[in-house]
Design a protein around this motif. Structure first.
Motif, PDB file in Angstrom:
ATOM      1  N   LYS A  39     -22.804 -24.410 -24.950  1.00 16.13           N
ATOM      2  CA  LYS A  39     -21.938 -23.541 -24.944  1.00 16.13           C
ATOM      3  C   LYS A  39     -22.563 -22.520 -26.052  1.00 16.13           C
ATOM      4  O   LYS A  39     -21.881 -21.278 -26.161  1.00 16.13           O
ATOM      5  CB  LYS A  39     -20.818 -24.407 -25.949  1.00 16.13           C
ATOM      6  N   ILE A  40     -23.736 -22.828 -26.739  1.00 12.76           N
ATOM      7  CA  ILE A  40     -24.139 -21.980 -27.790  1.00 12.76           C
ATOM      8  C   ILE A  40     -24.657 -21.009 -26.904  1.00 12.76           C
ATOM      9  O   ILE A  40     -24.821 -19.614 -27.225  1.00 12.76           O
ATOM     10  CB  ILE A  40     -25.132 -22.849 -28.586  1.00 12.76           C
ATOM     11  N   HIS A  41     -25.294 -21.175 -25.970  1.00 13.22           N
ATOM     12  CA  HIS A  41     -26.222 -20.348 -25.196  1.00 13.22           C
ATOM     13  C   HIS A  41     -25.167 -19.472 -24.466  1.00 13.22           C
ATOM     14  O   HIS A  41     -25.493 -18.092 -24.322  1.00 13.22           O
ATOM     15  CB  HIS A  41     -27.048 -21.074 -24.108  1.00 13.22           C
ATOM     16  N   GLU A  42     -24.207 -19.876 -23.864  1.00 15.23           N
ATOM     17  CA  GLU A  42     -23.164 -19.136 -23.286  1.00 15.23           C
ATOM     18  C   GLU A  42     -22.580 -17.870 -24.504  1.00 15.23           C
ATOM     19  O   GLU A  42     -22.129 -16.764 -24.112  1.00 15.23           O
ATOM     20  CB  GLU A  42     -22.057 -19.896 -22.873  1.00 15.23           C
ATOM     21  N   LYS A  43     -22.523 -18.419 -25.494  1.00 15.03           N
ATOM     22  CA  LYS A  43     -21.774 -17.643 -26.729  1.00 15.03           C
ATOM     23  C   LYS A  43     -22.923 -16.421 -26.885  1.00 15.03           C
ATOM     24  O   LYS A  43     -22.115 -15.488 -26.936  1.00 15.03           O
ATOM     25  CB  LYS A  43     -21.478 -18.496 -27.870  1.00 15.03           C
ATOM     26  N   TRP A  44     -24.003 -16.759 -27.108  1.00 15.84           N
ATOM     27  CA  TRP A  44     -24.999 -15.745 -27.626  1.00 15.84           C
ATOM     28  C   TRP A  44     -25.622 -15.001 -26.815  1.00 15.84           C
ATOM     29  O   TRP A  44     -26.134 -13.779 -26.732  1.00 15.84           O
ATOM     30  CB  TRP A  44     -25.902 -16.240 -28.681  1.00 15.84           C
ATOM     31  N   LEU A  45     -26.053 -15.658 -25.455  1.00 15.23           N
ATOM     32  CA  LEU A  45     -26.653 -14.746 -24.317  1.00 15.23           C
ATOM     33  C   LEU A  45     -25.901 -14.614 -23.067  1.00 15.23           C
ATOM     34  O   LEU A  45     -26.248 -13.963 -22.032  1.00 15.23           O
ATOM     35  CB  LEU A  45     -27.872 -15.665 -23.938  1.00 15.23           C
ATOM     36  N   GLY A  46     -24.427 -14.947 -23.112  1.00 14.17           N
ATOM     37  CA  GLY A  46     -23.856 -14.932 -21.908  1.00 14.17           C
ATOM     38  C   GLY A  46     -24.044 -15.301 -20.785  1.00 14.17           C
ATOM     39  O   GLY A  46     -23.566 -14.930 -19.531  1.00 14.17           O
ATOM     40  N   ALA A  47     -24.817 -16.551 -20.662  1.00 15.77           N
ATOM     41  CA  ALA A  47     -25.155 -17.219 -19.612  1.00 15.77           C
ATOM     42  C   ALA A  47     -25.544 -18.649 -19.657  1.00 15.77           C
ATOM     43  O   ALA A  47     -26.084 -19.048 -21.076  1.00 15.77           O
ATOM     44  CB  ALA A  47     -26.579 -16.504 -18.965  1.00 15.77           C
ATOM     45  N   PRO A  48     -25.420 -19.524 -18.826  1.00 16.11           N
ATOM     46  CA  PRO A  48     -25.696 -21.043 -18.772  1.00 16.11           C
ATOM     47  C   PRO A  48     -27.363 -21.170 -19.602  1.00 16.11           C
ATOM     48  O   PRO A  48     -28.217 -20.270 -19.220  1.00 16.11           O
ATOM     49  CB  PRO A  48     -25.502 -21.689 -17.583  1.00 16.11           C
ATOM     50  N   LEU A  49     -27.388 -22.406 -20.203  1.00  8.95           N
ATOM     51  CA  LEU A  49     -28.818 -22.578 -20.665  1.00  8.95           C
ATOM     52  C   LEU A  49     -29.633 -22.748 -19.278  1.00  8.95           C
ATOM     53  O   LEU A  49     -29.247 -23.620 -18.423  1.00  8.95           O
ATOM     54  CB  LEU A  49     -28.808 -23.999 -21.272  1.00  8.95           C
ATOM     55  N   PRO A  50     -30.857 -21.990 -19.384  1.00 12.47           N
ATOM     56  CA  PRO A  50     -31.596 -21.960 -18.165  1.00 12.47           C
ATOM     57  C   PRO A  50     -32.055 -23.468 -17.862  1.00 12.47           C
ATOM     58  O   PRO A  50     -32.499 -23.977 -18.551  1.00 12.47           O
ATOM     59  CB  PRO A  50     -32.657 -20.990 -18.237  1.00 12.47           C
ATOM     60  N   ASP A  51     -32.678 -23.617 -16.481  1.00  4.57           N
ATOM     61  CA  ASP A  51     -32.829 -25.005 -16.094  1.00  4.57           C
ATOM     62  C   ASP A  51     -34.053 -25.230 -16.641  1.00  4.57           C
ATOM     63  O   ASP A  51     -34.434 -26.316 -17.055  1.00  4.57           O
ATOM     64  CB  ASP A  51     -32.889 -24.906 -14.538  1.00  4.57           C
ATOM     65  N   PHE A  52     -34.898 -24.192 -16.859  1.00  9.01           N
ATOM     66  CA  PHE A  52     -36.523 -24.472 -17.391  1.00  9.01           C
ATOM     67  C   PHE A  52     -36.477 -25.050 -18.906  1.00  9.01           C
ATOM     68  O   PHE A  52     -37.217 -25.417 -19.488  1.00  9.01           O
ATOM     69  CB  PHE A  52     -37.390 -23.223 -17.302  1.00  9.01           C
ATOM     70  N   VAL A  53     -35.145 -24.863 -19.510  1.00  6.86           N
ATOM     71  CA  VAL A  53     -34.944 -25.255 -20.965  1.00  6.86           C
ATOM     72  C   VAL A  53     -34.153 -26.713 -20.583  1.00  6.86           C
ATOM     73  O   VAL A  53     -34.720 -27.743 -21.338  1.00  6.86           O
ATOM     74  CB  VAL A  53     -34.260 -24.315 -21.662  1.00  6.86           C
ATOM     75  N   ALA A  54     -33.070 -26.545 -19.902  1.00  2.00           N
ATOM     76  CA  ALA A  54     -32.302 -27.848 -19.802  1.00  2.00           C
ATOM     77  C   ALA A  54     -32.902 -29.214 -19.225  1.00  2.00           C
ATOM     78  O   ALA A  54     -32.815 -30.218 -19.702  1.00  2.00           O
ATOM     79  CB  ALA A  54     -31.044 -27.423 -18.937  1.00  2.00           C
ATOM     80  N   GLY A  55     -33.957 -28.638 -18.424  1.00  5.82           N
ATOM     81  CA  GLY A  55     -34.553 -29.909 -17.886  1.00  5.82           C
ATOM     82  C   GLY A  55     -35.979 -30.163 -18.623  1.00  5.82           C
ATOM     83  O   GLY A  55     -36.646 -31.195 -17.954  1.00  5.82           O
ATOM     84  N   ALA A  56     -36.290 -29.353 -19.499  1.00  5.50           N
ATOM     85  CA  ALA A  56     -37.571 -29.568 -20.026  1.00  5.50           C
ATOM     86  C   ALA A  56     -37.625 -30.742 -21.255  1.00  5.50           C
ATOM     87  O   ALA A  56     -36.579 -31.006 -21.869  1.00  5.50           O
ATOM     88  CB  ALA A  56     -38.008 -28.351 -20.839  1.00  5.50           C
ATOM     89  N   LYS A  57     -38.588 -31.545 -21.334  1.00  4.62           N
ATOM     90  CA  LYS A  57     -38.798 -32.614 -22.282  1.00  4.62           C
ATOM     91  C   LYS A  57     -39.762 -32.118 -23.565  1.00  4.62           C
ATOM     92  O   LYS A  57     -39.716 -32.289 -24.448  1.00  4.62           O
ATOM     93  CB  LYS A  57     -39.349 -34.042 -21.702  1.00  4.62           C
ATOM     94  N   LYS A  58     -40.820 -31.550 -22.866  1.00  4.63           N
ATOM     95  CA  LYS A  58     -42.012 -30.994 -23.890  1.00  4.63           C
ATOM     96  C   LYS A  58     -42.481 -29.656 -23.367  1.00  4.63           C
ATOM     97  O   LYS A  58     -42.512 -29.326 -22.154  1.00  4.63           O
ATOM     98  CB  LYS A  58     -43.102 -31.836 -23.924  1.00  4.63           C
TER      99      LYS A  58
END
Length: 267
Positions: A248-267
């Motif tokens: 939701k924060i990503h959509e609010k400020w960047l106008g797009a969903p949280l990218p997969d390379f962030v959403a799926g990252a652990k480190k």
């Protein structure tokens, strides 16, 4: 005692005094933050949309929303301390802030000075152009005019992959490159996903990403050895990824969903 020996002893003494005066870098804990009732979080305020000063002259942006959500998770007040790119890590190491939510890219070099959480944000660099422009691989840039901000990451990335007959047009900043794209002066531009989101707002549906050049994830940083605090922050990041609050924060400020390379990252 000869002069050389006196000078050596004086130098040693001066070094000891400097060491004694230097702040001790201490590991931080969740309990110490809760006991204080406030978490001091360092944040950039000159890196939109991650960090800005709003019309009320208060820190705002993606990082501010994440910082406030973290404070809520810990049950403490949040004091956002404006920092700059160069002084972010020194502020943390000198105990002026408890942690950093400051668009700090995770790198091996920085990991020698701070401990990073799993990624909570990220920036990707790519080549963007009109949706009907047929480009999907570097070879397709042949004969094309591509705008970039001079000496930027995207300048380096585009220069590296572009065929010899591609024309790379360099501008003073991203804003000039974007204007050149919108006006038709260039066919494509190399920009970050942050700038791409601004293009989408200015010209909805007209442009899309053709080629991805690079990605960098950002982490919340704590002082070295703050194992328990880092574990709590990682649990927080995992929670807000899973429940959709970070998206939701990503959509609010960047106008797009949280990218997969962030959403799926652990480190």
């Amino acid at each position: 005692m000869n002069i050389s020996r006196r000078m050596a002893m004086a130098a040693i003494g001066a070094g000891l005094m400097v060491g004694a005066m230097a702040p001790t870098v201490s590991a931080q804990t969740v309990e110490s933050i809760k006991s204080a009732g406030t978490v001091k979080i360092g944040m950039l305020v000159d890196f939109p949309p991650f960090g800005i000063m709003n019309t009320s002259n208060e820190p705002d942006g993606y990082d501010a929303d994440v910082a406030k959500l973290l404070g809520k998770e810990f049950g403490v007040k949040v004091q956002i301390v404006p920092v700059t790119g160069p002084n972010r890590i020194p502020y943390l190491q000198s105990n002026q802030v408890d942690l950093l939510v400051a668009s700090l890219g995770i790198t091996e070099e920085r990991a020698k000075s701070v401990d990073f959480s799993q990624p909570y944000a990220g920036i990707s660099i790519g080549v963007f152009g009109a949706k009907d422009t047929a480009v999907s691989k570097p070879e397709d840039l042949s004969g094309k005019t591509i705008g970039v901000a001079r000496a930027s990451t995207q300048d380096t990335g585009v220069t590296k992959i572009a065929p010899k007959d591609a024309k790379i047009q360099r501008f003073d900043d991203d804003a000039s490159a974007v204007q050149a794209l919108l006006s038709g002066q260039v066919e494509l531009i190399g920009v970050s996903n942050v700038v791409a989101a601004q293009i989408e707002k200015a010209a909805p549906g007209r442009f899309d990403q053709k080629i991805q050049l690079s990605q960098q994830v950002q982490g919340i940083a704590v002082r070295k050895g703050s194992t328990e605090l880092l574990a709590a922050i990682n649990a927080f990041v995992e929670k807000v990824k899973a429940n959709g609050e970070l998206n939701k924060i990503h959509e609010k400020w960047l106008g797009a969903p949280l990218p997969d390379f962030v959403a799926g990252a652990k480190k």
